[in-house]
Structures are given as C-alpha cells and as structure tokens.
Design an enzyme around this catalytic site. Structure first.
Site, mmCIF file in Angstrom:
data_model
loop_
_atom_site.group_PDB
_atom_site.id
_atom_site.type_symbol
_atom_site.label_atom_id
_atom_site.label_comp_id
_atom_site.label_asym_id
_atom_site.label_seq_id
_atom_site.Cartn_x
_atom_site.Cartn_y
_atom_site.Cartn_z
ATOM 1 N N CYS A 1 0.796 -1.228 0.000
ATOM 2 C CA CYS A 1 0.000 0.000 0.000
ATOM 3 C C CYS A 1 0.830 1.280 0.000
ATOM 4 C CB CYS A 1 -0.950 -0.005 1.196
ATOM 5 S SG CYS A 1 -1.984 -1.476 1.257
ATOM 6 N N HIS B 1 -3.375 7.639 6.477
ATOM 7 C CA HIS B 1 -3.525 6.364 5.772
ATOM 8 C C HIS B 1 -4.925 5.801 6.035
ATOM 9 C CE1 HIS B 1 -2.226 2.819 3.684
ATOM 10 N NE2 HIS B 1 -2.415 2.041 4.733
ATOM 11 N N GLU C 1 -1.876 4.413 14.040
ATOM 12 C CA GLU C 1 -1.579 5.636 13.292
ATOM 13 C C GLU C 1 -1.830 6.881 14.134
ATOM 14 O OE1 GLU C 1 -2.380 7.782 8.980
ATOM 15 O OE2 GLU C 1 -3.512 5.979 9.500
ATOM 16 N N LYS D 1 -10.025 7.762 2.434
ATOM 17 C CA LYS D 1 -10.422 6.413 2.022
ATOM 18 C C LYS D 1 -11.867 6.117 2.409
ATOM 19 C CE LYS D 1 -5.908 4.060 2.086
ATOM 20 N NZ LYS D 1 -5.013 5.134 2.560
ATOM 21 N N HIS E 1 -9.774 2.062 -0.719
ATOM 22 C CA HIS E 1 -8.341 1.813 -0.625
ATOM 23 C C HIS E 1 -7.847 1.279 -1.963
ATOM 24 C CE1 HIS E 1 -4.454 0.925 0.735
ATOM 25 N NE2 HIS E 1 -4.704 0.332 1.879
ATOM 26 N N PHE F 1 1.582 -3.177 4.438
ATOM 27 C CA PHE F 1 1.956 -4.501 4.897
ATOM 28 C C PHE F 1 3.441 -4.710 4.600
ATOM 29 C CE2 PHE F 1 -2.357 -6.957 4.704
ATOM 30 C CZ PHE F 1 -2.791 -6.240 5.811
#
Length: 416
Positions: free
Chosen positions: A166, A305, A316, A335, A340, A400
């Site tokens: 991502c 994010h 986060e 998002k 996403h 990830f």
C-alpha cells in the site's frame, strides 16, 4: 550538491466519479461516497462486497483502441491518469527533441496486471481453451504501465515500477522527487494504478478478515476510519499521476505550479508483516519533516492512511500524537469515500493533499460517528473546512511488510 526545489505542475487521475481532479476533490469536500455494492455473476460463489470502481472509464476513448488493446486494466487506468497529468502540465505528448532523454517515470502498483492472469485461468479452466493469450506476459507484468507511459511520451530516462504493497505509489513519488531535487533530471512523471477486482484477490482480502461488510443499502457508509465499531477497509480501483518538475524549469516555461513537494521520509517497522508499529510510523513522519526543512508546528493538514481497520487506525493516531503532541494538524482519512486503492492509494491521496493546500479546504473523514476512544487526541475533520490558511501538509502511506512512506508538501502563495 545543490538541492533543487520541486514543483508539482501536473495532476491527473481516473476518478470513480468520472470527472477531473477538481470535480473529484469537490465531491470529497461534500462528503460524497464512491463506495458501491459489487455483485458478480461468478457461480457458485459470486463476489458480494463493497467496492469502488471506475465504471464510467472508457479506455478506448481515453487511449485509443490500438493502445487500449495492449493494456491490462491497471495499466489502462495508469496510462490514462498519466496522460491527464501530462496535459495538465501543458506538456505536448509528441516527443519534442532530445530534451526528454533524461525525463523519466516512477510508478507504483501492488498487484500489477493480475486481471490479465486471471483471464488466463478463466480461459483455461472455465472456457476449456488450450492456451492463453500470447500477450499475457506483457499485459500482466508489473512494469507495463510505466513502460507504456515512457513509450507514449518519449521519456528516455529511468522507467521503473515500485511494488511495496500500500506504499507503492507514495514511494514511487518520493523516489521521483529525489531525482528531480538532486538535479538528475528536470521532469519526472510519478504515480500509481491498481485494479484489484480479480476474483482470487478479492477472496484473499476477505480471508484476511480486514474487509468491511455491507449490503446494497449500507455500502456507501461502510468504510469508517477511526470510528467505533468500524468494520474494515473497502477495495478500490483507479489511477493517479503527478508531474514533478525542477522549479526553475517550470517557471521558465510558464507552467502553473499546483504546489511544492518538499520532503519524503520512508522507514520499515522491521517487526511484523501485517501488524503496524507506531515507532516506524513516527520515524517516517519525522524523516519527511526533516527532509523538507519543516517543523511539526508547520503542518496544518495530514491526509491519514486511515484504512478503517481495528488494529491499524489506533496505531496511526498514536504515531501522530507522538510527533505532533496535543492539538497538531487537522487530520482526515479520505479512504472513507474513495476506498483503498492499494498500490495507487499514495498517489491518489497525494493529489488530495495538493488540492487541499491549493484551495485552502480540507475534506472530511466521512461517517466518523462515534469516534473510537482509542483514536482520540487529534483534530479529526468530520465535515469539510473551507477558507483554511494551509501552509504545509503531509500524506501518509503505511503498508503490509512494515514499509512506511510520508510525503511533505508546501502551498504556493498566490496560486489559484
């Protein structure tokens, strides 16, 4: 080495709403969701999930039939976004002599042309054909989009694809930024594209148990970053691109400058494949600030994010509290409206961040009610804010594998 200022002179995207970047941004300010309920005709197990698609995208109209026929969907979305950014920058598509020999492309995609390979499986096992298309490899390779962009625009410099889950397109933009800033080239086209609707991909994300559940009625509101009771992320497709240009080069040709890319920070959590760590994110945020010569107090907006996962969101926010302390910048996770885009998420959200600075308006985190107490302690934007004196902003991408990338932007006074 003398560092060059890096101007953003072109913005382009393929929007789920069907319009240009300004239309896309206006819809985000209005809190409009592009999330729809997807139901396929696969039997006996159809996909039935919320999804963000670009259903109005006409590849042949955008690219022409000959080029469109040579591209998988992820590359069609990417090349169309790149063409739009190039046109927005006022640069001719036809090669203009030897000057483009050093101009380059840096692209991001987590999955590449997975739809091409899935079509091969369907041809072999469902349609009982003996062979797949002879174009399967060139359609499916991860560097198909950047290769075609370089060919179509006559760009003879580096042409590369970053695949970092991502964070893919955020890292592509950051690496392109470094090349322009360090004087290697005056122009880089950077961005990303993704088309994650492949059956096996969607099923794999479902198996990970991080996807929001919804039906026809609830799909539009199902992605709820930072909210109590949030159900998870929503996959989306699309393409987004930015033209990065040496500031003096842009000024000399009279280009419109949308904003300045000022800094880039990237780190690795080096701790777990799927469980984020606040320390890695803190280091990335601080690295972007230091690289851009910015203090934490200079940041007026942060595009988070914000995937709406149970584990990711609080980490986060904890990182933001560590870097900015009490108060800090206005924070939103868009998002919640555009989904996403995996490897293309960083590029799309970079455009959102640039437009926020350019217009002095901040889009909200939609559907943020009620707030998860574990995500409290920062200035969450729940309805659009207009007339904001925004000086600088960050856009965060956390992937990830523990890869983190943060882009830092400055507003350009006097620009429309």
């Amino acid at each position: 080495m003398t560092r060059r200022r890096v101007a953003i002179t072109g913005l382009g995207l393929v929007s789920p709403f069907g319009g240009d970047p300004d239309d896309f941004f206006a819809r985000l300010l209005a809190g409009e969701s592009a999330v729809r309920f997807l139901q396929t005709d696969d039997r006996p197990r159809p996909l039935a999930m919320p999804f963000v698609d670009c259903r109005d995208f006409d590849a042949e109209a955008a690219l022409g039939r000959p080029l469109a026929s040579l591209l998988d969907r992820f590359a069609r979305l990417g090349v169309a976004a790149a063409f739009a950014a190039w046109d927005d920058a006022g640069l001719p598509r036809a090669p203009a002599g030897a000057e483009r020999a050093t101009w380059g492309v840096a692209w991001g995609s987590a999955l590449g042309g997975v739809m091409a390979f899935e079509k091969g499986y369907r041809d072999l096992w469902q349609r009982e054909r003996d062979r797949v298309s002879p174009l399967s490899i060139v359609l499916g390779m991860n560097n198909a989009a950047n290769a075609q962009i370089s060919i179509q625009l006559g760009l003879g410099g580096i042409s590369t694809c970053h695949s970092v889950a991502c964070a893919s397109s955020a890292i592509a933009i950051g690496e392109a930024f470094r090349r322009v800033r360090d004087g290697e080239t005056p122009v880089m086209l950077a961005g990303g594209s993704e088309a994650p609707q492949a059956y096996a991909v969607a099923r794999a994300w479902e198996a990970l148990r991080v996807m929001a559940g919804a039906d026809e009625e609830s799909a539009a509101r199902c992605c709820r970053p930072f909210a109590a009771g949030r159900g998870g992320m929503v996959l989306g497709e699309g393409g987004a691109a930015l033209v990065l240009e040496d500031w003096d080069h842009a000024v000399a040709r009279g280009a419109t400058i949308h904003g300045e890319l000022a800094g880039y920070g990237t780190t690795c959590d080096h701790s777990h494949l799927v469980r984020p760590a606040p320390d890695g994110q803190v280091r990335a945020l601080r690295a972007a600030l230091a690289d851009g010569g910015l203090a934490a107090a200079d940041i007026d907006y942060l595009n988070a994010h914000g995937t709406a996962t149970a584990e990711g969101d609080p980490v986060e926010i904890a990182a933001c509290r560590e870097v900015f302390g009490d108060g800090g910048p206005a924070i939103s996770a868009t998002k919640s409206m555009h989904g996403h885009l995996l490897g293309a998420a960083g590029a799309l959200e970079a455009i959102v961040t640039v437009l926020a600075l350019r217009t002095g308006a901040i889009p909200p985190t939609a559907h943020l009610d009620p707030l998860d107490p574990a995500c409290a302690g920062v200035d969450h934007v729940t309805t659009a804010r207009h007339g904001q004196p925004l000086r600088a902003a960050l856009s965060s991408s956390f992937a990830f594998g523990g890869s983190n990338a943060v882009l830092a932007f400055r507003a350009v006074p006097g620009q429309p």
